[in-house]
Enzyme design. Structure first.
Site: not given
Length: 219
Positions: A43, A134, A202
């Site tokens: 991330d 996102c 995702e």
């Protein structure tokens, strides 16, 4: 509204995310810390590229208030996300040298390449549609997990970042932008398709962390 059509187009993906063992493990505290660490490090790499995407979108925006919004989100990511990642990095004693040696996972590279190519070469409406998952999926997942929390303090810290009111405020502003688009039926279909593709990625991002995904060869 366009955003309603978009969300209806990804209900299967969103439900799969909520039922994924990675997400379930965050809530009940059973997720192996190694997998959570993998996720946080990936991330960290992802958000560096996502920040570039926001900078490009800000430059593409024709309305000044929209340009300023995405610019402010870029600054917010750099501040809030860096604070969150630095917390985890210090917890795990990860040095700057180790951070510099991190490489993106196959899914991470795929996702960020898709985002950057879309925001660079596609129209503004499609660029915003690409980054919207996102924003939006994280908000919805965060709100859902915030109801339950986690017995693991590391996982609970992460949940509270994305389930808060301040984060939701920023997401709502982007949803308003999307609903203000004046699109042809063909453009609307493109926006929904782009949104769905990014939403799939995702899901893949969490799934890749759960599987500790790696490239089959070194580079």
């Amino acid at each position: 509204m366009l955003t309603e059509k978009m969300w209806n187009a990804i209900r299967d993906i969103y439900n799969a995310i909520l039922s994924h063992p990675f997400i379930k493990g965050l809530v009940n505290g059973t997720l192996e810390e190694e997998k959570f660490k993998y996720y946080i490090l990936q991330d960290y790499l992802y958000l560096r590229e996502f920040s570039k995407a926001l900078a490009i979108i800000s430059a593409k925006a024709e309305k000044q208030d929209e340009a300023m919004l995405f610019s402010s989100h870029l600054q917010s990511i750099m501040r809030v996300e860096n604070e969150l990642h630095n917390f985890f990095m210090s917890t795990w004693n990860i040095s700057e040298e180790e951070k510099a040696k991190l490489i993106p996972s196959p899914t991470n590279l795929l996702y960020t390449s898709f985002l950057l190519s879309t925001v660079l070469y596609k129209p503004y409406f499609e660029a915003v549609s690409a980054v919207l998952p996102c924003y939006w999926i994280y908000m919805e997942v965060g709100k859902e997990l915030l109801k339950k929390g986690s017995p693991n303090y590391l996982y609970d810290r992460w949940i509270k970042t994305y389930g808060g009111e301040e984060y939701e405020k920023g997401v709502r502003a982007v949803l308003e932008i999307v609903n203000s688009f004046k699109l042809t039926p063909e453009e609307e279909a493109t926006a929904i398709r782009t949104f769905r593709i990014a939403s799939i990625m995702e899901y893949m991002f969490w799934d890749s962390a759960y599987k500790l995904e790696k490239f089959p060869f070194n580079f």
